[in-house]
Motif scaffolding. Structure first.
Motif, PDB file in Angstrom:
ATOM      1  N   GLY A   1      11.990  -4.893  -4.397  1.00  0.00           N
ATOM      2  CA  GLY A   1      12.598  -4.100  -5.471  1.00  0.00           C
ATOM      3  C   GLY A   1      13.810  -3.473  -5.401  1.00  0.00           C
ATOM      4  O   GLY A   1      14.476  -2.956  -6.041  1.00  0.00           O
ATOM      5  N   GLN A   2      14.433  -3.625  -4.038  1.00  0.00           N
ATOM      6  CA  GLN A   2      15.772  -2.974  -3.681  1.00  0.00           C
ATOM      7  C   GLN A   2      16.722  -3.486  -4.207  1.00  0.00           C
ATOM      8  O   GLN A   2      16.885  -4.959  -4.204  1.00  0.00           O
ATOM      9  N   THR A   3      17.781  -2.808  -4.995  1.00  0.00           N
ATOM     10  CA  THR A   3      19.110  -3.526  -5.546  1.00  0.00           C
ATOM     11  C   THR A   3      20.122  -3.332  -4.470  1.00  0.00           C
ATOM     12  O   THR A   3      20.137  -2.456  -3.839  1.00  0.00           O
ATOM     13  N   GLY A   4      21.219  -3.907  -4.980  1.00  0.00           N
ATOM     14  CA  GLY A   4      22.458  -3.874  -3.929  1.00  0.00           C
ATOM     15  C   GLY A   4      22.956  -2.408  -4.128  1.00  0.00           C
ATOM     16  O   GLY A   4      23.502  -1.808  -3.200  1.00  0.00           O
ATOM     17  N   ALA A   5      23.048  -1.781  -5.335  1.00  0.00           N
ATOM     18  CA  ALA A   5      23.257  -0.309  -5.626  1.00  0.00           C
ATOM     19  C   ALA A   5      22.374   0.394  -4.746  1.00  0.00           C
ATOM     20  O   ALA A   5      22.832   1.819  -4.227  1.00  0.00           O
ATOM     21  N   GLN A   6      21.305   0.347  -4.835  1.00  0.00           N
ATOM     22  CA  GLN A   6      20.663   1.330  -3.939  1.00  0.00           C
ATOM     23  C   GLN A   6      20.914   1.159  -2.479  1.00  0.00           C
ATOM     24  O   GLN A   6      21.044   2.192  -1.806  1.00  0.00           O
ATOM     25  N   TRP A   7      21.221  -0.034  -2.014  1.00  0.00           N
ATOM     26  CA  TRP A   7      21.502   0.043  -0.615  1.00  0.00           C
ATOM     27  C   TRP A   7      22.860   0.418  -0.212  1.00  0.00           C
ATOM     28  O   TRP A   7      23.060   1.178   0.801  1.00  0.00           O
ATOM     29  N   GLU A   8      23.666   0.232  -1.200  1.00  0.00           N
ATOM     30  CA  GLU A   8      25.022   0.937  -1.033  1.00  0.00           C
ATOM     31  C   GLU A   8      24.908   2.300  -1.049  1.00  0.00           C
ATOM     32  O   GLU A   8      25.749   3.286  -0.288  1.00  0.00           O
ATOM     33  N   ASP A   9      24.133   3.117  -1.920  1.00  0.00           N
ATOM     34  CA  ASP A   9      23.773   4.452  -1.920  1.00  0.00           C
ATOM     35  C   ASP A   9      23.139   4.712  -0.555  1.00  0.00           C
ATOM     36  O   ASP A   9      23.949   5.915  -0.135  1.00  0.00           O
ATOM     37  N   THR A  10      22.598   4.214  -0.051  1.00  0.00           N
ATOM     38  CA  THR A  10      21.972   4.446   1.211  1.00  0.00           C
ATOM     39  C   THR A  10      22.845   4.380   2.248  1.00  0.00           C
ATOM     40  O   THR A  10      22.959   5.487   3.188  1.00  0.00           O
TER      41      THR A  10
END
Length: 378
Positions: free
Chosen positions: A166-175
Motif C-alpha cells: 500500500g505504500q505510495t511514492g508520496a509516502q516514501w518521499e515523506d519518509t
C-alpha cells in the motif's frame, strides 16, 4: 583468526510481519539462561583460537538486542569482555529499536564500548509502521536520535524500507524527507522481500498483500538514490549510503567475502574455509552448550570454485565492484580467465563495466543486480 564477530540475540517484544530471522517472543523465554550459554560459547571459541588477536568488528543483531534489560545487556557485555580480545577492534555495533533504546540503555552501550548504532526505523508513516507490525511511531525515531547524540553517539544509522504494502511514492518521499532531516552519517534502505513463514507471506498467498509493483518500486529506488546523492551521501553498496568515513565496516566484511565468527542461536559464521550455522531453537542451542560443545548444527567446506563465485556475487553488491588485482592475489587466476564469458555478456547488456581494474555494476546494473549476481552462481 576471524575478521568479524556476529552475536545473535533472538528475542523480540513484537514479531514484525516481514521478518524471517531466527527470533522468539521475549515473554516466558529463558533469557538469562540463553545469555549464560552465549557467554560459554564465546569462551569456547576463544579457547579454540578462533578470535586470535581479536576481530576487527563486533556486531550484535537479532531479534532485537535492545529487547534486553540494562542488567541483561551488562551480562552480555561482561561475557564479550571476558572472551573476545579487542586488540584489533575498529567497529563495535548493535542493532536497536527506537522505542526500546532508553537513556539508561544508551548509557550502558556507550560505557561498554559500542560506537555504532543501527536503528530499525523502516518508515516515518504511522499507518505503514502499524502494517509492518512495528511498535514505535515516527516521533520515537526522531526522539531516539536526539537521545543517542546526547549520550555521545556520532556513528548512527537507520534502516528504511520501500516497496511496502500500500505504500505510495508520496509516502516514501515523506519518509526520505524526515530521515534526511536528521542529518545522519549513514542510511540503509531495502526493498521488501516477502519471505516464507512470515505474516506477509501468508497474506500474499491469500491475495491480501497489495504490493506496489516492480515499476513503482524501481521509481522508489531511483528517488532514494537521487535524494541520498543530493544530501551528500555516497552509495557504496546497493542498499547503503554514507558520508565519508562512516561506511559499515562489519557489513563490508560480508561483501568482501572475508571471515567472521557467528555466536548465538541460529548464527552463521565463515571460519577457516568453512561456513557453519548454529542450532536455531533455543533448547537445542542451550543443550549443546550445556554438554560442553559448540552448538554448531551444520558445516560446509567451501570449495575454491564456490569461493570465487562468492567473491563475485557478494563483491558486485559494492558500487566499487570487484578488483581484478585482488581477485588474482586471492585465487592466483585472472578474473577474466574464470568469468570472461559472463563479464563480456553482461558488458554487452550494459549491466557491467570495467574501470581502473575493477569490474562493477553500471547504473542500469544496479537496478538489475539480482540478474547479474545469478550469472556467477553455479
Amino acid at each position: 583468526m576471524t575478521d568479524g564477530l556476529y552475536i545473535h540475540i533472538p528475542f523480540c517484544h513484537q514479531i514484525c510481519h516481514y521478518c524471517d530471522f531466527n527470533k522468539v517472543f521475549f515473554e516466558n523465554q529463558p533469557v538469562d539462561g540463553y545469555l549464560d550459554a552465549l557467554g560459554e560459547e564465546l569462551q569456547m571459541m576463544n579457547e579454540e583460537g578462533i578470535f586470535g588477536e581479536g576481530p576487527l568488528t563486533i556486531f550484535i543483531g537479532g531479534g532485537t538486542p535492545t529487547a534486553l534489560s540494562v542488567r541483561q545487556l551488562e551480562k552480555l557485555f561482561g561475557s564479550i569482555e571476558r572472551s573476545v580480545p579487542k586488540g584489533r577492534l575498529v567497529e563495535f555495533s548493535t542493532e536497536a529499536n527506537p522505542d526500546e533504546l532508553t537513556p539508561d540503555k544508551l548509557a550502558s552501550l556507550k560505557e561498554r564500548g559500542v560506537g555504532r548504532l543501527s536503528i530499525g526505523v523502516q518508515s516515518f508513516d504511522e499507518g505503514l509502521l502499524r502494517r509492518l507490525g512495528r511498535t514505535h511511531g515516527p516521533g520515537d525515531a526522531e526522539r531516539v536520535i536526539r537521545d543517542a547524540r546526547d549520550a555521545g553517539f556520532e556513528n548512527l544509522s537507520i534502516d528504511l524500507m520501500y516497496g511496502l504494502p500500500g505504500q505510495t511514492g508520496a509516502q516514501w518521499e515523506d519518509t526520505l524527507d524526515r530521515a534526511l532531516a536528521l542529518g545522519l552519517p549513514h542510511y540503509s534502505a531495502y526493498s521488501l522481500i516477502v519471505e516464507p513463514k512470515t505474516v506477509f507471506y501468508n497474506l500474499m498467498n491469500k491475495n491480501l498483500l497489495p504490493l506496489p509493483g516492480e515499476d513503482a518500486e524501481a521509481d522508489m529506488f531511483r528517488m532514494l538514490m537521487d535524494r541520498m546523492e543530493s544530501a551528500g551521501l555516497r552509495q557504496y553498496e546497493i542498499s547503503n549510503f554514507s558520508k565519508e568515513g562512516f561506511q559499515s565496516a562489519h557489513n563490508k566484511l560480508y561483501w568482501q567475502n572475508r571471515t567472521y565468527a557467528g555466536a548465538g542461536a541460529g548464527a552463521h559464521g565463515y571460519v577457516n574455509g568453512e561456513r557453519y550455522s548454529n542450532h536455531g531453537p533455543l533448547k537445542k542451542y542451550m543443550n549443546a552448550v550445556a554438554e560442553g560443545r559448540r552448538p554448531v548444527f551444520e558445516t560446509h567446506r567451501v570449495t575454491a570454485g564456490e569461493e570465487m563465485e562468492e567473491e563475485m556475487f557478494l563483491g558486485l553488491r559494492m558500487i566499487d565492484g570487484v578488483s581484478g588485482a585482488a581477485f588474482r592475489k586471492r585465487f592466483g587466476r585472472d578474473i577474466r580467465d574464470v568469468y570472461g564469458n559472463q563479464i563480456s555478456r553482461l558488458e554487452n547488456q550494459g549491466l557491467l563495466e570495467e574501470e581502473e581494474g575493477c569490474v562493477r555494476l553500471t547504473e542500469k546494473g544496479v537496478f538489475l543486480g539480482n540478474e547479474v549476481f545469478a550469472q556467477f552462481i553455479g
